[in-house]
Write a protein that holds these residues in place. Sequence first.
Motif, PDB file in Angstrom:
ATOM      1  N   GLY A 107      -9.803 -24.222  15.053  1.00  0.00           N
ATOM      2  CA  GLY A 107      -8.652 -24.351  14.160  1.00  0.00           C
ATOM      3  C   GLY A 107      -8.995 -23.945  12.753  1.00  0.00           C
ATOM      4  N   THR A 108      -9.672 -22.806  12.616  1.00  0.00           N
ATOM      5  CA  THR A 108     -10.189 -22.405  11.319  1.00  0.00           C
ATOM      6  C   THR A 108     -10.218 -20.887  11.235  1.00  0.00           C
ATOM      7  OG1 THR A 108     -11.979 -22.829   9.722  1.00  0.00           O
ATOM      8  CG2 THR A 108     -12.643 -22.386  12.006  1.00  0.00           C
ATOM      9  N   GLY A 109     -10.738 -20.369  10.135  1.00  0.00           N
ATOM     10  CA  GLY A 109     -10.840 -18.925   9.961  1.00  0.00           C
ATOM     11  C   GLY A 109     -11.725 -18.583   8.784  1.00  0.00           C
ATOM     12  N   PRO A 110     -11.941 -17.290   8.533  1.00  0.00           N
ATOM     13  CA  PRO A 110     -12.809 -16.865   7.445  1.00  0.00           C
ATOM     14  C   PRO A 110     -12.082 -16.625   6.131  1.00  0.00           C
ATOM     15  CG  PRO A 110     -12.234 -14.960   8.751  1.00  0.00           C
ATOM     16  CD  PRO A 110     -11.544 -16.144   9.384  1.00  0.00           C
ATOM     17  N   MET A 111     -10.742 -16.782   6.127  1.00  0.00           N
ATOM     18  CA  MET A 111      -9.944 -16.475   4.940  1.00  0.00           C
ATOM     19  C   MET A 111      -9.511 -17.765   4.272  1.00  0.00           C
ATOM     20  SD  MET A 111      -7.651 -13.658   6.930  1.00  0.00           S
ATOM     21  CE  MET A 111      -8.462 -12.702   8.236  1.00  0.00           C
ATOM     22  N   GLY A 112     -10.183 -18.101   3.179  1.00  0.00           N
ATOM     23  CA  GLY A 112      -9.975 -19.399   2.560  1.00  0.00           C
ATOM     24  C   GLY A 112      -8.595 -19.623   1.975  1.00  0.00           C
ATOM     25  N   GLU A 113      -7.879 -18.578   1.642  1.00  0.00           N
ATOM     26  CA  GLU A 113      -6.546 -18.748   1.063  1.00  0.00           C
ATOM     27  C   GLU A 113      -5.489 -19.072   2.119  1.00  0.00           C
ATOM     28  OE1 GLU A 113      -5.575 -15.407  -1.374  1.00  0.00           O
ATOM     29  OE2 GLU A 113      -7.007 -15.971  -2.944  1.00  0.00           O
ATOM     30  N   LEU A 114      -5.860 -19.047   3.390  1.00  0.00           N
ATOM     31  CA  LEU A 114      -4.998 -19.438   4.501  1.00  0.00           C
ATOM     32  C   LEU A 114      -3.692 -18.636   4.552  1.00  0.00           C
ATOM     33  CD1 LEU A 114      -5.355 -23.328   4.595  1.00  0.00           C
ATOM     34  CD2 LEU A 114      -6.894 -21.582   5.441  1.00  0.00           C
ATOM     35  N   PRO A 115      -3.786 -17.316   4.753  1.00  0.00           N
ATOM     36  CA  PRO A 115      -2.562 -16.530   4.883  1.00  0.00           C
ATOM     37  C   PRO A 115      -1.712 -17.012   6.044  1.00  0.00           C
ATOM     38  CG  PRO A 115      -4.473 -15.301   5.685  1.00  0.00           C
ATOM     39  CD  PRO A 115      -5.008 -16.516   5.005  1.00  0.00           C
ATOM     40  N   GLY A 116      -0.388 -17.116   5.824  1.00  0.00           N
ATOM     41  CA  GLY A 116       0.508 -17.546   6.889  1.00  0.00           C
ATOM     42  C   GLY A 116       0.591 -19.037   7.084  1.00  0.00           C
ATOM     43  N   GLY A 197      -5.419 -23.506  18.814  1.00  0.00           N
ATOM     44  CA  GLY A 197      -4.172 -23.932  19.445  1.00  0.00           C
ATOM     45  C   GLY A 197      -3.092 -22.906  19.170  1.00  0.00           C
ATOM     46  N   ASP A 198      -2.353 -22.504  20.190  1.00  0.00           N
ATOM     47  CA  ASP A 198      -1.495 -21.323  20.047  1.00  0.00           C
ATOM     48  C   ASP A 198      -0.232 -21.549  19.219  1.00  0.00           C
ATOM     49  OD1 ASP A 198      -0.038 -22.824  21.878  1.00  0.00           O
ATOM     50  OD2 ASP A 198       0.194 -21.199  23.338  1.00  0.00           O
ATOM     51  N   ILE A 199      -0.009 -22.786  18.744  1.00  0.00           N
ATOM     52  CA  ILE A 199       1.087 -23.003  17.800  1.00  0.00           C
ATOM     53  C   ILE A 199       0.567 -23.638  16.500  1.00  0.00           C
ATOM     54  CG2 ILE A 199       3.001 -23.035  19.445  1.00  0.00           C
ATOM     55  CD1 ILE A 199       2.792 -26.045  19.577  1.00  0.00           C
ATOM     56  N   ASP A 200      -0.666 -23.318  16.155  1.00  0.00           N
ATOM     57  CA  ASP A 200      -1.278 -23.792  14.913  1.00  0.00           C
ATOM     58  C   ASP A 200      -0.535 -23.174  13.721  1.00  0.00           C
ATOM     59  OD1 ASP A 200      -2.930 -24.401  12.728  1.00  0.00           O
ATOM     60  OD2 ASP A 200      -4.764 -24.188  13.908  1.00  0.00           O
ATOM     61  N   ARG A 201       0.008 -24.014  12.838  1.00  0.00           N
ATOM     62  CA  ARG A 201       0.751 -23.540  11.667  1.00  0.00           C
ATOM     63  C   ARG A 201      -0.125 -23.444  10.419  1.00  0.00           C
ATOM     64  NH1 ARG A 201       5.281 -27.454  10.519  1.00  0.00           N
ATOM     65  NH2 ARG A 201       5.864 -25.852   8.985  1.00  0.00           N
ATOM     66  N   SER A 202      -1.360 -23.919  10.501  1.00  0.00           N
ATOM     67  CA  SER A 202      -2.261 -23.862   9.342  1.00  0.00           C
ATOM     68  C   SER A 202      -3.115 -22.606   9.363  1.00  0.00           C
ATOM     69  CB  SER A 202      -3.160 -25.103   9.315  1.00  0.00           C
ATOM     70  OG  SER A 202      -2.396 -26.280   9.148  1.00  0.00           O
ATOM     71  N   TYR A 203      -3.575 -22.227  10.543  1.00  0.00           N
ATOM     72  CA  TYR A 203      -4.418 -21.037  10.709  1.00  0.00           C
ATOM     73  C   TYR A 203      -3.764 -20.149  11.760  1.00  0.00           C
ATOM     74  CZ  TYR A 203      -8.021 -23.519   8.094  1.00  0.00           C
ATOM     75  OH  TYR A 203      -8.710 -24.197   7.118  1.00  0.00           O
ATOM     76  N   ILE A 204      -3.040 -19.141  11.302  1.00  0.00           N
ATOM     77  CA  ILE A 204      -2.332 -18.263  12.228  1.00  0.00           C
ATOM     78  C   ILE A 204      -3.327 -17.358  12.956  1.00  0.00           C
ATOM     79  CG2 ILE A 204      -0.221 -18.356  10.862  1.00  0.00           C
ATOM     80  CD1 ILE A 204      -0.956 -15.532   9.807  1.00  0.00           C
TER      81      ILE A 204
END
Length: 249
Positions: A107-116, A197-204
Motif C-alpha cells: 500500500g505504498t509507492g516511490p512518489m512521496g507527493e502521492l499523485p492521485g 489493494g485494488d481500490i486503494d484511494r491513497s496510492y493509485i
Amino acid sequence: MGCIRVGKGPVLVLVHGFLSGLSYWDKQIESLSTRFEVIAMDLPGYGGETQQTGLDTVAGFARTILEQLDKLGVKNFHLVGHSMGGMIAQEIALQAPERVNRLVLYGTGPMGELPGRFEPLKVSMEKVEKDGTKEAKHYTVASWFKQGDQDANFEPGMELAKDVSLQTYINGLNAMAGWSAVGRLDQIQSHTLVIWGDIDRSYIWQQPYALWQEIQNSSLAVMPLCSHNAHLENPQLFNQLLYDFLTHE
C-alpha cells in the motif's frame, strides 16, 4: 520507542504508516509469530509514542528504526512497510541494503507527493492548519477502508489517530511530500514483494506499478476488493501472501 518482539525464527520487522501504530499489525503478529521473530515498533509521534513529536523526514524515520534494531542486537531481517511505512522501508533498504533480506512494500509507492490521492497533501496541510486535525483524521482513516467509517476496524484506527498531535500530523505530511525514491529503485537489492489493494484511494495503481517495474527482483500481488488497509480487510489472504513470499526458496 514502543516496541513488541515476539516469536522465534527469522526476524521480521513491521513498519506502520501515518496516523497508525504497532497495534495495526495485531492480526499479522498473531499469525506470523508462529514462524518468525516479529518486531513491530511505534514510530516517534505515533501509537504509544504520541508524547514525542513525529519526524519530518522519511530518512530520519529510517535511521531511527535502524538505530532501534541496533539496540535490539538485530543485524539482518525481513522488512514489511505499509503506506508511509513503505516509504520508510524503501529508505531502509537503500540506506542499509546488506541488512534487509526480503522486502515487502505494501500500500505504498516511490512518489512521496502521492499523485492521485483522495486529496493532495498540500490540501490536507492547509485544512489542518486552519481547522485542526479532528475532521481530517476522520475522513483520512475512513478513506483507508472499502466500507469507510462503517468498517469494524475504523474505530480502533481512530483511537490511534486521535492522539497524534497537530505538529506530528503536519510533519508526517511534510515527510512524505519531501521524499522520493524515483530514480533510486534500481538500487534496492532485496527480493521484493509489492502488495496493493485494488481500490486503494491513497496510492493509485501508478505507485505499486512503478515499484514492481523498477525494483529489479520484485513480484506483485493485487488483493481484490480491498482498499488501503487490506491487511485488516482480508488478513487471511494478506498473511498467506507474506508467509508464502518470506518462506519461498
